[in-house]
Motif scaffolding. Structure first.
Motif, PDB file in Angstrom:
ATOM      1  N   LYS A   1       0.830  -1.200   0.000  1.00 63.07           N
ATOM      2  CA  LYS A   1       0.000   0.000   0.000  1.00 63.07           C
ATOM      3  C   LYS A   1       0.867   1.254   0.000  1.00 63.07           C
ATOM      4  O   LYS A   1       1.946   1.280   0.602  1.00 63.07           O
TER       5      LYS A   1
ATOM      6  N   ILE B   1       0.800   4.743   1.578  1.00 61.16           N
ATOM      7  CA  ILE B   1       0.089   5.436   2.651  1.00 61.16           C
ATOM      8  C   ILE B   1       0.679   6.831   2.901  1.00 61.16           C
ATOM      9  O   ILE B   1       0.512   7.398   3.981  1.00 61.16           O
TER      10      ILE B   1
ATOM     11  N   LEU C   1      -1.462   9.644   4.489  1.00 63.60           N
ATOM     12  CA  LEU C   1      -2.057   9.500   5.814  1.00 63.60           C
ATOM     13  C   LEU C   1      -1.288  10.275   6.875  1.00 63.60           C
ATOM     14  O   LEU C   1      -0.062  10.333   6.856  1.00 63.60           O
TER      15      LEU C   1
ATOM     16  N   MET D   1      -4.922   9.484  10.596  1.00 69.54           N
ATOM     17  CA  MET D   1      -5.470   8.129  10.608  1.00 69.54           C
ATOM     18  C   MET D   1      -4.409   7.060  10.360  1.00 69.54           C
ATOM     19  O   MET D   1      -4.751   5.884  10.160  1.00 69.54           O
ATOM     20  N   LEU D   2      -3.139   7.439  10.396  1.00 73.99           N
ATOM     21  CA  LEU D   2      -2.060   6.487  10.120  1.00 73.99           C
ATOM     22  C   LEU D   2      -2.066   5.324  11.097  1.00 73.99           C
ATOM     23  O   LEU D   2      -2.008   4.146  10.700  1.00 73.99           O
ATOM     24  N   ASN D   3      -2.130   5.617  12.384  1.00 75.79           N
ATOM     25  CA  ASN D   3      -2.081   4.554  13.390  1.00 75.79           C
ATOM     26  C   ASN D   3      -3.256   3.598  13.245  1.00 75.79           C
ATOM     27  O   ASN D   3      -3.105   2.374  13.385  1.00 75.79           O
ATOM     28  N   ARG D   4      -4.426   4.150  12.992  1.00 74.03           N
ATOM     29  CA  ARG D   4      -5.613   3.296  12.836  1.00 74.03           C
ATOM     30  C   ARG D   4      -5.478   2.397  11.604  1.00 74.03           C
ATOM     31  O   ARG D   4      -5.927   1.250  11.614  1.00 74.03           O
ATOM     32  N   TYR D   5      -4.879   2.917  10.552  1.00 74.55           N
ATOM     33  CA  TYR D   5      -4.732   2.112   9.336  1.00 74.55           C
ATOM     34  C   TYR D   5      -3.764   0.950   9.565  1.00 74.55           C
ATOM     35  O   TYR D   5      -4.012  -0.174   9.123  1.00 74.55           O
TER      36      TYR D   5
ATOM     37  N   ALA E   1      -5.542  -1.628  11.476  1.00 78.96           N
ATOM     38  CA  ALA E   1      -6.511  -2.345  10.652  1.00 78.96           C
ATOM     39  C   ALA E   1      -5.834  -3.423   9.813  1.00 78.96           C
ATOM     40  O   ALA E   1      -6.379  -4.526   9.632  1.00 78.96           O
ATOM     41  N   LEU E   2      -4.643  -3.140   9.295  1.00 78.04           N
ATOM     42  CA  LEU E   2      -3.897  -4.145   8.536  1.00 78.04           C
ATOM     43  C   LEU E   2      -3.523  -5.330   9.427  1.00 78.04           C
ATOM     44  O   LEU E   2      -3.574  -6.493   9.000  1.00 78.04           O
TER      45      LEU E   2
END
Length: 292
Positions: free
Chosen positions: A68, A70, A73, A76-80, A83-84
């Motif tokens: 990806k 990114i 970002l 919302m970097l930490n949340r992404y 999520a991975l």
């Protein structure tokens, strides 16, 4: 079909075929077998979940990778990244900006159990699973989440009385432990065992943990207006939910319902406590669906 966290799982009818007085079989879609590289003679694990059964792969050393970009970002970097991890990927290759790398490192440290950066440049990061999460007992992890959450709830209540900043700091920091447990469960459920009710319960418990963390952080900066006496009542609701989940009975269900009604009246006009109450109350629906 049903939906869980953006993924659609297909439902299909299968006829039970008798192979004798004591044996019956169900057919498996050949397309699914090809997708999972399964052949006749391979083993699947069958688990009971009340009125439904689940099949999962065992002994399959399957690795999922993703690439990806990114670079756009920030907030919302930490949340992404989380999520991975929860999505079940084993190798994650990311195009990044140099300034994003410390934040990614911090996220891996706080919550992504068993994952490390194996390659880091100014424009690329590779994250890989370096430790296998063995098969886990989901209910054991949910029990640990409950215990940690109850402990943090009591610590926050005590901090409201002491009004010491260091006590609020300790509450905020302990939330990382809840996140690690919850993310481990969600990754396992996404990767190995589709169980939407356990996923929903884990997600809601993690959200409740965030409520205590956020209130503690706010109290570090300015005095909290949350009533400790009223919060004490809501904390008892959490204990009742634990009992309801691990030792379900209709009497406990009725007790919870009566207390919820009284608590809702007690906290009228308390916006922050009302949001916590709603999250806790919603959990009883998940538990009830799992236990009936």
């Amino acid at each position: 079909m049903f939906i869980n966290k953006g993924t659609i799982y297909k439902q299909m009818k299968r006829k039970i075929i008798s192979l004798g007085k004591r044996t019956a079989v169900l057919t498996i879609p050949t397309a699914w077998m090809r997708e999972k590289n399964l052949n006749a003679g391979d083993f699947l694990e069958l688990e009971e979940h009340g009125n439904w059964l689940s099949l999962s792969l065992i002994g399959q050393q399957r690795e999922f990778s993703i690439e990806k970009d990114i670079t756009q970002l920030d907030r919302m970097l930490n949340r992404y990244i989380g999520a991975l991890y929860k999505g079940g990927y084993d190798k994650i290759k990311l195009k990044v900006h140099k300034k994003q790398i410390p934040s990614i490192q911090e996220t891996l440290k706080r919550t992504c159990v068993g994952f490390e950066m194996t390659k880091v440049t100014n424009t690329e990061v590779v994250i890989e699973r370096v430790a296998q999460i063995d098969r886990i007992e989901v209910d054991d992890f949910i029990k640990r989440i409950f215990f940690t959450l109850q402990s943090n709830a009591q610590d926050f209540l005590l901090a409201l009385y002491t009004k010491k900043k260091e006590d609020f700091v300790a509450v905020a920091e302990k939330d990382d432990q809840i996140n690690r447990l919850a993310d481990t469960v969600r990754r396992y459920l996404n990767k190995e065992q589709k169980d939407p009710l356990s996923y929903a319960l884990t997600e809601q418990l993690e959200n409740i943990g965030d409520w205590y963390k956020d209130q503690a952080k706010e109290a570090i900066e300015k005095p909290s207006r949350i009533s400790p006496e009223k919060l004490k009542i809501i904390n008892i609701m959490m204990e009742l939910l634990y009992e309801l989940y691990f030792a379900f009975s209709l009497d406990k269900l009725e007790t919870f319902g009566k207390m919820a009604k009284e608590t809702k009246q007690t906290i009228q006009g308390e916006e922050k406590l009302a949001s916590l109450f709603t999250m806790l109350f919603d959990i009883h629906g998940i538990i009830l669906t799992k236990r009936v």
